[in-house]
Scaffold this motif. Structure first.
Motif, PDB file in Angstrom:
ATOM      1  N   GLU A 277       0.812  -1.210   0.000  1.00 31.87           N
ATOM      2  CA  GLU A 277       0.000   0.000   0.000  1.00 31.87           C
ATOM      3  C   GLU A 277       0.854   1.272   0.000  1.00 31.87           C
ATOM      4  O   GLU A 277       0.651   2.163   0.817  1.00 31.87           O
ATOM      5  N   ASN A 278       1.815   1.371  -0.927  1.00 29.25           N
ATOM      6  CA  ASN A 278       2.669   2.538  -1.092  1.00 29.25           C
ATOM      7  C   ASN A 278       3.329   2.966   0.228  1.00 29.25           C
ATOM      8  O   ASN A 278       3.146   4.097   0.693  1.00 29.25           O
ATOM      9  N   PRO A 279       4.098   2.069   0.832  1.00 27.86           N
ATOM     10  CA  PRO A 279       4.708   2.406   2.118  1.00 27.86           C
ATOM     11  C   PRO A 279       5.689   3.571   2.039  1.00 27.86           C
ATOM     12  O   PRO A 279       5.851   4.300   3.022  1.00 27.86           O
ATOM     13  N   GLU A 280       6.304   3.775   0.883  1.00 28.72           N
ATOM     14  CA  GLU A 280       7.277   4.856   0.757  1.00 28.72           C
ATOM     15  C   GLU A 280       6.641   6.214   1.047  1.00 28.72           C
ATOM     16  O   GLU A 280       7.215   7.036   1.759  1.00 28.72           O
ATOM     17  N   ALA A 281       5.459   6.460   0.511  1.00 30.72           N
ATOM     18  CA  ALA A 281       4.787   7.740   0.747  1.00 30.72           C
ATOM     19  C   ALA A 281       4.451   7.920   2.225  1.00 30.72           C
ATOM     20  O   ALA A 281       4.607   9.024   2.772  1.00 30.72           O
ATOM     21  N   VAL A 282       4.013   6.869   2.865  1.00 31.55           N
ATOM     22  CA  VAL A 282       3.676   6.935   4.290  1.00 31.55           C
ATOM     23  C   VAL A 282       4.934   7.236   5.108  1.00 31.55           C
ATOM     24  O   VAL A 282       4.917   8.049   6.040  1.00 31.55           O
ATOM     25  N   ILE A 283       6.036   6.606   4.743  1.00 30.79           N
ATOM     26  CA  ILE A 283       7.294   6.799   5.467  1.00 30.79           C
ATOM     27  C   ILE A 283       7.823   8.214   5.269  1.00 30.79           C
ATOM     28  O   ILE A 283       8.249   8.860   6.231  1.00 30.79           O
TER      29      ILE A 283
ATOM     30  N   GLU B 222      13.156 -11.789   4.274  1.00 29.25           N
ATOM     31  CA  GLU B 222      13.899 -11.650   3.021  1.00 29.25           C
ATOM     32  C   GLU B 222      13.085 -11.113   1.850  1.00 29.25           C
ATOM     33  O   GLU B 222      13.598 -10.298   1.076  1.00 29.25           O
ATOM     34  N   PRO B 223      11.808 -11.489   1.687  1.00 34.20           N
ATOM     35  CA  PRO B 223      11.048 -10.900   0.578  1.00 34.20           C
ATOM     36  C   PRO B 223      10.891  -9.379   0.673  1.00 34.20           C
ATOM     37  O   PRO B 223      10.550  -8.734  -0.309  1.00 34.20           O
ATOM     38  N   LEU B 224      11.168  -8.808   1.847  1.00 34.23           N
ATOM     39  CA  LEU B 224      11.056  -7.356   2.022  1.00 34.23           C
ATOM     40  C   LEU B 224      12.408  -6.653   1.964  1.00 34.23           C
ATOM     41  O   LEU B 224      12.518  -5.477   2.340  1.00 34.23           O
ATOM     42  N   LEU B 225      13.429  -7.328   1.464  1.00 36.26           N
ATOM     43  CA  LEU B 225      14.757  -6.735   1.383  1.00 36.26           C
ATOM     44  C   LEU B 225      14.749  -5.418   0.612  1.00 36.26           C
ATOM     45  O   LEU B 225      15.344  -4.427   1.043  1.00 36.26           O
ATOM     46  N   GLU B 226      14.046  -5.373  -0.503  1.00 41.41           N
ATOM     47  CA  GLU B 226      13.992  -4.141  -1.293  1.00 41.41           C
ATOM     48  C   GLU B 226      13.325  -3.014  -0.503  1.00 41.41           C
ATOM     49  O   GLU B 226      13.780  -1.869  -0.536  1.00 41.41           O
ATOM     50  N   LEU B 227      12.264  -3.335   0.226  1.00 46.49           N
ATOM     51  CA  LEU B 227      11.615  -2.323   1.068  1.00 46.49           C
ATOM     52  C   LEU B 227      12.578  -1.845   2.143  1.00 46.49           C
ATOM     53  O   LEU B 227      12.670  -0.640   2.409  1.00 46.49           O
ATOM     54  N   PHE B 228      13.320  -2.748   2.753  1.00 39.30           N
ATOM     55  CA  PHE B 228      14.298  -2.372   3.772  1.00 39.30           C
ATOM     56  C   PHE B 228      15.318  -1.388   3.195  1.00 39.30           C
ATOM     57  O   PHE B 228      15.615  -0.352   3.795  1.00 39.30           O
TER      58      PHE B 228
END
Length: 117
Positions: A49-55, A77-83
């Motif tokens: 849900e577009n976490p970058e904008a929220v962050i 590990e599947p969230l490595l890119e988000l991290f």
């Protein structure tokens, strides 16, 4: 007074498991901030849900001395890119903030305190 932002996954919006234990642990972790007299804000995101904008919104809403990135984002590990995105968003939008990592929701204040001393 130093202010801390905690960035993590929203346990209420992760399908397939009971969020109550994690929500309770987060509440205990937030209470620890209160016990230590540290102001803190939570930024709970959902990967789809577009976490970058929220962050970015959270990072720019106040001046933070420290940003704690939760294990749900770091350890899965599947969230490595988000991290990676989270780390770079902190660098870009809160360049003066230290970055800390907790081992679980209940020691988040202790992780931040390592960098606030």
């Amino acid at each position: 007074m130093a202010r801390v932002l905690v960035i993590g996954l929203d346990p209420a919006k992760i399908e397939g498991w009971d969020p109550a234990p994690v929500q309770a642990a987060i509440a205990r972790g937030q209470a620890r901030f209160d016990d230590l007299g540290i102001e803190s804000d939570m930024c709970l995101v959902v990967p789809d849900e577009n976490p970058e904008a929220v962050i970015v919104e959270a990072l720019t809403s106040a001046e933070y001395a420290c940003v704690v990135i939760g294990g749900g984002i770091r350890k899965h590990e599947p969230l490595l890119e988000l991290f990676e995105k989270v780390v770079n968003l902190v660098r870009r939008h809160a360049p003066g903030a230290a970055i800390a990592f907790n081992s679980g929701p209940e020691d988040t204040a202790d992780a931040a305190q390592r960098w606030l001393s």
